[in-house]
Every structure is written in structure tokens, then in C-alpha cells.
Design a protein around this motif. Structure first.
Motif, PDB file in Angstrom:
ATOM      1  N   ILE A   1       7.778   4.453 -40.995  1.00 28.67           N
ATOM      2  CA  ILE A   1       6.910   4.612 -39.827  1.00 28.67           C
ATOM      3  C   ILE A   1       6.027   3.370 -39.731  1.00 28.67           C
TER       4      ILE A   1
ATOM      5  N   VAL B   1       2.990   1.538 -38.395  1.00 28.96           N
ATOM      6  CA  VAL B   1       1.712   1.688 -37.702  1.00 28.96           C
ATOM      7  C   VAL B   1       0.898   0.413 -37.901  1.00 28.96           C
TER       8      VAL B   1
ATOM      9  N   ASN C   1      11.519   5.257 -30.847  1.00 29.65           N
ATOM     10  CA  ASN C   1      10.305   4.679 -30.271  1.00 29.65           C
ATOM     11  C   ASN C   1       9.355   5.777 -29.819  1.00 29.65           C
ATOM     12  N   LEU C   2       8.154   5.770 -30.391  1.00 24.79           N
ATOM     13  CA  LEU C   2       7.156   6.776 -30.022  1.00 24.79           C
ATOM     14  C   LEU C   2       6.008   6.185 -29.208  1.00 24.79           C
ATOM     15  N   ASP C   3       6.200   4.950 -28.725  1.00 20.81           N
ATOM     16  CA  ASP C   3       5.156   4.331 -27.899  1.00 20.81           C
ATOM     17  C   ASP C   3       5.535   4.490 -26.431  1.00 20.81           C
TER      18      ASP C   3
ATOM     19  N   LEU D   1       2.588  12.077 -26.113  1.00 21.17           N
ATOM     20  CA  LEU D   1       2.952  12.489 -27.476  1.00 21.17           C
ATOM     21  C   LEU D   1       2.930  14.012 -27.597  1.00 21.17           C
TER      22      LEU D   1
ATOM     23  N   VAL E   1      10.639   3.840 -37.128  1.00 24.23           N
ATOM     24  CA  VAL E   1       9.845   4.492 -36.079  1.00 24.23           C
ATOM     25  C   VAL E   1       8.735   3.559 -35.615  1.00 24.23           C
ATOM     26  N   ASP E   2       8.752   3.231 -34.312  1.00 21.71           N
ATOM     27  CA  ASP E   2       7.685   2.405 -33.728  1.00 21.71           C
ATOM     28  C   ASP E   2       6.633   3.342 -33.131  1.00 21.71           C
ATOM     29  N   THR E   3       5.366   3.008 -33.317  1.00 19.44           N
ATOM     30  CA  THR E   3       4.285   3.887 -32.849  1.00 19.44           C
ATOM     31  C   THR E   3       3.326   3.115 -31.930  1.00 19.44           C
TER      32      THR E   3
ATOM     33  N   PHE F   1      -2.038   8.255 -32.387  1.00 14.49           N
ATOM     34  CA  PHE F   1      -0.879   8.792 -33.107  1.00 14.49           C
ATOM     35  C   PHE F   1      -1.295   9.471 -34.410  1.00 14.49           C
TER      36      PHE F   1
ATOM     37  N   GLY G   1       0.778  13.766 -33.200  1.00 18.39           N
ATOM     38  CA  GLY G   1       1.202  12.736 -34.151  1.00 18.39           C
ATOM     39  C   GLY G   1       1.450  13.363 -35.513  1.00 18.39           C
TER      40      GLY G   1
END
Ligand SMILES: Nc1nc2c(ncn2[C@@H]2O[C@H](COP(=O)(O)OP(=O)(O)OP(=O)(O)O)[C@@H](O)[C@H]2O)c(=O)[nH]1
Length: 405
Positions: free
Chosen positions: A31, A33, A62-64, A103, A131-133, A140, A146
Motif C-alpha cells: 500500500i 501512502v 488505484n484508490l485515488d 472512498l 495499491v495507489d492511494t 484514506f 480507508g
């Protein structure tokens, strides 16, 4: 203005109790961050290219929701299911509220996401999950969604947090300390193994940071130097700030011992192998320290939920009993009303303190005199005994049976 919390937040899914043996075999999840502009996306791009070159393709998540373009292809992208701009205008939110709401919405799908990851991992065609945040770390790390996303991934895969630091902007003791305190808070929140990645080493070497993290006196000297002059932020670290930083560096000494530290350049690729070695090391830590704790916590949660269910059931049964009693009582009082009030008659037989009987109930004319009834019963026992043969105990039992029955 509507707040992000008004939109649906995923009901915390209850991740299955992780199977320690199974988890250990899964590919690690990394992950990424870090503060905005620290180089997370560039780092992921470099890592992706490196792993593809080594024929170990990663699976990318991708979580952004706010990122415009990504310089690599993503397997699962939050932007495919949620439109950040639309969310902002629908709920009348600012940029951070928008990210949190996206999110929140995405977290409702976490089971599906983990399901897809597991299918791909079981097929054996991915080496790592990246995983991009969002750069707004707090959106997040400190949000409910998150935490749900992180916990869900971490209960299925050995998970490591890579905290990306912009090295050139961390060269002064005060900004370095601020960054480390932030990293410490993330470790505290996620409780996951962490690697501090000093990025952009092509611009500024990370040796100074490594030294400060291992040699307390070196940091004190740097602090002293900054106190005597203005640091590169132009703010200086004199006075109470100096002593605060001093105490904090003492406190963080323990924290540093739990970390792996690597210097990389996402731009040139320098240090990426060191980073992957650190990931392997942290995966071992996940399996030995984090996983047993996770299993224990989830077993505890399960027990708690079971106890709550049982309590709920008990309460329900008690309510049912009360209802039954109420119905019975209702029925009884109707019957009593019908027979003219039994209780009222009993009370009238025992006229407490009345002049005539001083509390002694007078017998009705048709009642046998006191004692006659008991004597009659004894007579009946005796008569029956005399009529029967056999031993006394057998006779007695027969008599009792006969007279009572
Ligand atoms: N010199 C140098 N520049 C880098 C390096 N890594 C990233 N950068 C630059 O730093 C800037 C920010 O990089 P990003 O990868 O977009 O950073 P980010 O953390 O993903 O940013 P947000 O998504 O806004 O949080 C870009 O201009 C990059 O080119 C590096 O290793 N060396």
C-alpha cells in the motif's frame, strides 16, 4: 453544505478469519501512502516497470478517485465505478469531502474487490498487489472507509505499508521530524508492517535520514546546528521548538526500530531492489507478528458478536414470556370477573380484626367440625391397612396409592 459522512458508508464488512497458512502463501500487497507530491504514482510506475521486466507482473489497484491520468495500466480503478466530479457536485462537497465520499462508496464494494484479488492470486498469475492511494493521507488512513479497505486487504494478503517521503523536502530536522511523526501515526492506525521509502534520492541522498534514525546524537547535532541558524524552511528551530524536537526524537527512537528504511529514486530506478528485499522482510514480520494478532482480534470480534446475538435472543425470549404472562393474567382476571371475584370471597372469609371473631373465620354450617376431616383421613388409612396383608411397607404404599388416587 452536505458532509461526506452523510453519504452511505459501507457497513464494516466482517472479513473472514484469516487462514494463517493460506495467507502466508498469498502474494504481498504493497500500500503506497505519502504526502501529496512525494512521488507515489511515479514510484508505482517504476515498480510496475521493474516487476514486468522481471516477468513478475503485479496487480494494480488505484484508490485515488481524483487523479487525472496514471502513467501505467490499472487492473482495478476506483474511477471506473465512481465519478469524483459528479460526487462533488451531487453532494455539494469540496475536494477532500469528495475523495472521502468516493472512498465510502467504493468501500461498499470491498468484498467484490477482495474476491477478484483472491481469484487472480489463486490463479497464480500475480506476484504482488500494488495499491495507489490519495495524496490527502488523512482521507484514506483516518477515514472509516480507508480502514475497511485496508483491513479487508490485510486479512487476505500479507500487507505492507510503503510510506513515501520526499527526501529533498525532508532535509531539515523539523520537517524530517514532522514526517516521522506522521509515519508513526499511520503505523499506529494501521498496525501494519511499514517501510519508509526516501524517494527522489537522485536529487538528495537519503543517508542523512538513515543516520538520524539510527544515531540519536547525530540528530541532536543537526538540531543544534539548525537552532544556531535558520533552517532551509527559513523558520529556525530555536527555543521551545528545539526542546520539543529533542523530546520527540527520543520518543521516536523506539518507533524507528520497528521500521525498514530504504532510499530510492522513482525517476532512475535506483534502490528498487532494496525496496523489494525490504518487502520480503516485512512479509515475514506480517506472518509472524501481525497475522496471529489479526486472527486473535477477529476471533474476539466473532465471540463478541456471538455474545451480542445471544443477549439479543435472551431479551427477545424474555419479551415473549412477558407477553405470555400478560395474556395469561388477562385471561385469569376475566375468569375471576366471570365467577364473581374469588379473591373478594376469600377476603370476606377472613375478616381481620372484626368484632365478632377477632380474625377467626367462622365455619359454615355444612362444614364438618374442625379436626374431623383429618381424623376421617387417618381412619381411612387405618381401615385400609387392616384389610390388606403383606409387609407393612408394601401395605402402606398401597394405601397411600389408594387413598390419594
Ligand atoms: N527527481 C525526481 N522527481 C520525482 C521522483 N519521483 C517523483 N518525482 C516528481 O515528483 C512530482 C510528484 O510526483 P507524483 O508521482 O505525481 O507524486 P504523488 O505522490 O503521486 O502525487 P499526488 O498524486 O498528487 O499525491 C512529479 O513531478 C514527479 O516527476 C524522483 O524519484 N526523482
Amino acid at each position: 453544505m452536505a458532509s461526506a459522512t452523510e453519504t452511505p458508508v459501507a457497513p464494516a464488512p466482517v472479513p473472514e478469519t484469516p487462514n494463517a497458512a493460506n495467507n502466508a502463501k498469498q502474494p504481498p500487497a504493497i500500500i503506497c501512502v505519502g504526502m501529496a507530491g512525494s512521488g507515489k504514482t511515479t514510484f508505482m510506475q517504476r515498480l510496475n516497470a521493474h516487476l514486468h521486466t522481471a516477468s513478475e507482473p503485479p496487480y494494480i489497484l488505484n484508490l485515488d478517485p481524483a487523479v487525472r491520468t496514471l502513467p501505467f495500466s490499472v487492473n482495478i480503478d476506483i474511477r471506473d465505478s465512481i465519478n469524483y466530479k459528479e460526487v462533488m457536485s451531487t453532494y455539494n462537497l469540496g475536494p477532500n469531502g469528495g475523495i472521502m465520499t468516493c472512498l465510502n462508496l467504493f468501500a461498499t464494494k470491498v468484498d467484490q474487490v477482495v474476491g477478484i484479488l483472491e481469484t487472480r492470486a489463486n490463479a497464480g498469475d500475480i506476484s504482488r498487489i500494488l495499491v495507489d492511494t490519495p495524496g490527502q493521507i488523512e482521507c484514506f488512513v483516518w477515514s472509516a472507509s480507508g480502514a475497511i479497505l485496508l483491513d479487508s486487504i490485510a486479512s487476505s494478503f500479507p500487507t505492507v505499508v510503503a510510506y513515501i517521503v520526499d527526501t529533498p523536502r525532508t532535509a531539515s530536522p523539523s520537517t524530517f521530524m514532522a514526517n516521522m511523526v506522521y509515519a508513526c501515526s499511520i503505523l499506529y492506525k494501521t498496525k501494519l508492517p511499514m517501510i519508509i521509502v526516501f524517494n527522489k534520492t537522485d536529487v538528495h541522498d537519503a543517508d542523512f535520514a538513515k543516520e538520524w534514525m539510527t544515531d540519536f546524537e547525530a540528530f541532536q547535532a543537526a538540531l543544534q546546528e539548525a537552532e544556531n541558524s535558520k533552517d532551509d524552511d527559513g523558520t529556525g528551530s530555536g527555543g521551545y521548538m528545539g526542546s520539543l524536537l529533542n523530546s520527540m526524537s527520543l520518543m521516536l527512537d523506539e518507533f524507528y526500530k520497528t521500521l525498514s528504511v530504504v532510499g530510492v529514486s522513482a525517476m532512475t530506478g535506483q534502490g528498487i531492489d532494496d525496496f523489494l528485499a525490504a518487502v520480503d522482510e516485512k512479509v515475514m514480520e506480517y506472518n509472524s507478528d501481525y497475522l496471529p494478532e489479526l486472527v486473535r482480534m477477529q476471533e474476539e470480534k466473532k465471540k463478541q458478536r456471538q455474545a451480542e446475538k445471544e443477549k439479543e435472543l435472551e431479551r427477545m425470549m424474555a419479551d415473549l414470556e412477558v407477553e405470555k404472562d400478560k395474556k395469561k393474567k388477562g385471561k385469569k382476571s376475566t375468569e375471576e370477573e366471570e365467577v364473581g371475584g374469588v379473591e373478594a370471597e376469600v377476603l370476606s372469609d377472613f375478616e381481620e380484626g372484626s368484632e365478632e371473631g377477632e380474625g377467626i373465620v367462622e365455619r359454615d354450617e355444612d362444614e364438618p367440625p374442625v379436626g374431623e376431616d383429618e381424623e376421617g383421613l387417618q381412619d381411612r388409612y387405618a381401615r385400609a391397612l387392616n384389610e390388606r396383608g403383606g409387609n407393612q411397607e408394601e401395605q402402606w404404599a398401597d394405601v397411600v396409592r389408594q387413598t390419594m388416587g
